[in-house]
Design a protein around this motif. Structure first.
Motif, PDB file in Angstrom:
ATOM      1  N   THR A 130      19.349 -86.171  12.560  1.00  0.00           N
ATOM      2  CA  THR A 130      19.278 -84.757  12.190  1.00  0.00           C
ATOM      3  C   THR A 130      19.120 -83.851  13.398  1.00  0.00           C
ATOM      4  OG1 THR A 130      16.892 -84.966  11.858  1.00  0.00           O
ATOM      5  CG2 THR A 130      18.297 -85.279   9.932  1.00  0.00           C
ATOM      6  N   ASP A 131      18.608 -84.404  14.504  1.00  0.00           N
ATOM      7  CA  ASP A 131      18.425 -83.635  15.738  1.00  0.00           C
ATOM      8  C   ASP A 131      18.253 -84.617  16.893  1.00  0.00           C
ATOM      9  OD1 ASP A 131      15.699 -84.523  15.674  1.00  0.00           O
ATOM     10  OD2 ASP A 131      15.169 -82.820  14.403  1.00  0.00           O
ATOM     11  N   GLU A 132      17.803 -84.134  18.020  1.00  0.00           N
ATOM     12  CA  GLU A 132      17.647 -84.999  19.198  1.00  0.00           C
ATOM     13  C   GLU A 132      16.233 -85.558  19.345  1.00  0.00           C
ATOM     14  OE1 GLU A 132      20.020 -85.970  21.562  1.00  0.00           O
ATOM     15  OE2 GLU A 132      21.476 -85.124  20.174  1.00  0.00           O
ATOM     16  N   SER A 133      15.414 -85.482  18.286  1.00  0.00           N
ATOM     17  CA  SER A 133      14.052 -86.010  18.362  1.00  0.00           C
ATOM     18  C   SER A 133      14.090 -87.538  18.332  1.00  0.00           C
ATOM     19  CB  SER A 133      13.197 -85.454  17.227  1.00  0.00           C
ATOM     20  OG  SER A 133      13.703 -85.860  15.983  1.00  0.00           O
ATOM     21  N   PRO A 134      12.999 -88.177  18.768  1.00  0.00           N
ATOM     22  CA  PRO A 134      12.973 -89.644  18.839  1.00  0.00           C
ATOM     23  C   PRO A 134      13.294 -90.311  17.503  1.00  0.00           C
ATOM     24  CG  PRO A 134      11.084 -88.728  19.979  1.00  0.00           C
ATOM     25  CD  PRO A 134      11.757 -87.592  19.273  1.00  0.00           C
ATOM     26  N   VAL A 135      13.955 -91.461  17.604  1.00  0.00           N
ATOM     27  CA  VAL A 135      14.291 -92.273  16.434  1.00  0.00           C
ATOM     28  C   VAL A 135      13.603 -93.621  16.603  1.00  0.00           C
ATOM     29  CG1 VAL A 135      16.142 -93.404  15.139  1.00  0.00           C
ATOM     30  CG2 VAL A 135      16.510 -91.131  16.136  1.00  0.00           C
ATOM     31  N   GLU A 136      12.826 -93.998  15.589  1.00  0.00           N
ATOM     32  CA  GLU A 136      12.131 -95.278  15.602  1.00  0.00           C
ATOM     33  C   GLU A 136      12.944 -96.271  14.778  1.00  0.00           C
ATOM     34  OE1 GLU A 136       7.586 -96.581  14.944  1.00  0.00           O
ATOM     35  OE2 GLU A 136       8.496 -95.615  13.208  1.00  0.00           O
ATOM     36  N   ILE A 137      13.321 -97.371  15.401  1.00  0.00           N
ATOM     37  CA  ILE A 137      14.069 -98.432  14.727  1.00  0.00           C
ATOM     38  C   ILE A 137      13.088 -99.552  14.401  1.00  0.00           C
ATOM     39  CG2 ILE A 137      15.981-100.077  14.892  1.00  0.00           C
ATOM     40  CD1 ILE A 137      16.847 -97.123  15.023  1.00  0.00           C
ATOM     41  N   LEU A 138      13.054 -99.954  13.132  1.00  0.00           N
ATOM     42  CA  LEU A 138      12.195-101.043  12.695  1.00  0.00           C
ATOM     43  C   LEU A 138      13.069-102.194  12.204  1.00  0.00           C
ATOM     44  CD1 LEU A 138       9.517 -99.083  10.627  1.00  0.00           C
ATOM     45  CD2 LEU A 138       9.425 -99.742  13.042  1.00  0.00           C
ATOM     46  N   VAL A 139      12.783-103.379  12.682  1.00  0.00           N
ATOM     47  CA  VAL A 139      13.463-104.583  12.202  1.00  0.00           C
ATOM     48  C   VAL A 139      12.473-105.301  11.296  1.00  0.00           C
ATOM     49  CG1 VAL A 139      14.643-106.719  12.822  1.00  0.00           C
ATOM     50  CG2 VAL A 139      14.786-104.734  14.343  1.00  0.00           C
ATOM     51  N   CYS A 140      12.925-105.598  10.082  1.00  0.00           N
ATOM     52  CA  CYS A 140      12.052-106.192   9.063  1.00  0.00           C
ATOM     53  C   CYS A 140      12.585-107.546   8.619  1.00  0.00           C
ATOM     54  CB  CYS A 140      11.988-105.277   7.837  1.00  0.00           C
ATOM     55  SG  CYS A 140      11.558-103.576   8.211  1.00  0.00           S
ATOM     56  N   THR A 141      11.695-108.316   7.998  1.00  0.00           N
ATOM     57  CA  THR A 141      12.122-109.570   7.388  1.00  0.00           C
ATOM     58  C   THR A 141      13.003-109.239   6.186  1.00  0.00           C
ATOM     59  OG1 THR A 141      10.162-109.637   5.982  1.00  0.00           O
ATOM     60  CG2 THR A 141      10.037-110.812   8.095  1.00  0.00           C
ATOM     61  N   PRO A 142      13.950-110.116   5.859  1.00  0.00           N
ATOM     62  CA  PRO A 142      14.838-109.856   4.719  1.00  0.00           C
ATOM     63  C   PRO A 142      14.203-110.284   3.395  1.00  0.00           C
ATOM     64  CG  PRO A 142      15.481-111.886   5.769  1.00  0.00           C
ATOM     65  CD  PRO A 142      14.324-111.329   6.574  1.00  0.00           C
ATOM     66  N   THR A 143      12.960-109.904   3.210  1.00  0.00           N
ATOM     67  CA  THR A 143      12.205-110.289   2.024  1.00  0.00           C
ATOM     68  C   THR A 143      11.734-109.030   1.302  1.00  0.00           C
ATOM     69  OG1 THR A 143      10.132-110.337   3.268  1.00  0.00           O
ATOM     70  CG2 THR A 143      11.386-112.403   3.141  1.00  0.00           C
ATOM     71  N   ALA A 144      11.182-109.213   0.118  1.00  0.00           N
ATOM     72  CA  ALA A 144      10.690-108.062  -0.648  1.00  0.00           C
ATOM     73  C   ALA A 144       9.583-107.319   0.090  1.00  0.00           C
ATOM     74  CB  ALA A 144      10.192-108.524  -2.017  1.00  0.00           C
ATOM     75  N   SER A 145       8.778-108.030   0.870  1.00  0.00           N
ATOM     76  CA  SER A 145       7.676-107.375   1.591  1.00  0.00           C
ATOM     77  C   SER A 145       8.163-106.572   2.794  1.00  0.00           C
ATOM     78  CB  SER A 145       6.662-108.413   2.063  1.00  0.00           C
ATOM     79  OG  SER A 145       7.233-109.247   3.051  1.00  0.00           O
TER      80      SER A 145
END
Length: 161
Positions: free
Chosen positions: A125-140
């Motif tokens: 949406t703009d040039e502000s920081p983007v946090e990328i999260l990598v998660c397990t492919p599970t419901a949690s």
């Protein structure tokens, strides 16, 4: 005399239990610091960089590059091995990755320690920081890796990797 020794032994045992409990609680209370490398069930995903691009339709996007490795004998692909989300201004942003187009490699299978360069595309949406999260492919969806891009406080080499 024997009762005195038994009493001292009980006190020593209780003190040892409290010390062990205190060490255990202290050790568990600290959160594990997340890096840019996720590992889950024989697969890994290393976030290697992010770059702002403009799509054909004029949308500003962040293309996040990564290296996906599958060490298992069974063939797997990056899209099913990890969940990848992006947040900007504390709000999840749209994943525009096109598995039928430029990001088709996300569904290419590899096995036996082979790696692929993959990328994920998120609408910004703009040039502000983007946090990328990598998660397990599970419901949690447990977060197992993280990286921040477009952060002006980071060095330029981290942003452009």
């Amino acid at each position: 005399m024997r009762k005195h020794i038994v009493a001292k032994s009980k006190v020593a045992l209780i003190v040892a239990c409290f010390v062990l409990l205190a060490v255990t609680v202290t050790g568990c209370s600290g959160e594990k610091e997340l890096t840019n490398i996720a590992e889950y069930e024989g697969c890994s995903l290393e976030l290697t960089g992010g770059k702002v691009e403009t799509t054909d339709t004029g949308k500003q996007v962040l293309r996040v590059s990564a290296t996906y490795t599958n060490s298992n004998a069974e063939p797997l692909y990056a899209l099913c091995s990890f969940g990848v989300k992006a947040f900007q201004n504390d709000t999840e942003i749209n994943d525009l990755s096109d598995i039928n187009g430029n990001e088709a490699v996300l569904i290419k299978e590899v096995k036996n320690g082979k790696s692929l360069s993959v990328s994920y595309v998120f609408e910004i949406t703009d040039e502000s920081p983007v946090e990328i999260l990598v998660c397990t492919p599970t419901a949690s969806e447990e977060t197992i890796a993280k990286a921040i891009y477009l952060d002006t406080e980071q060095s330029s080499s981290e942003e452009s990797n």
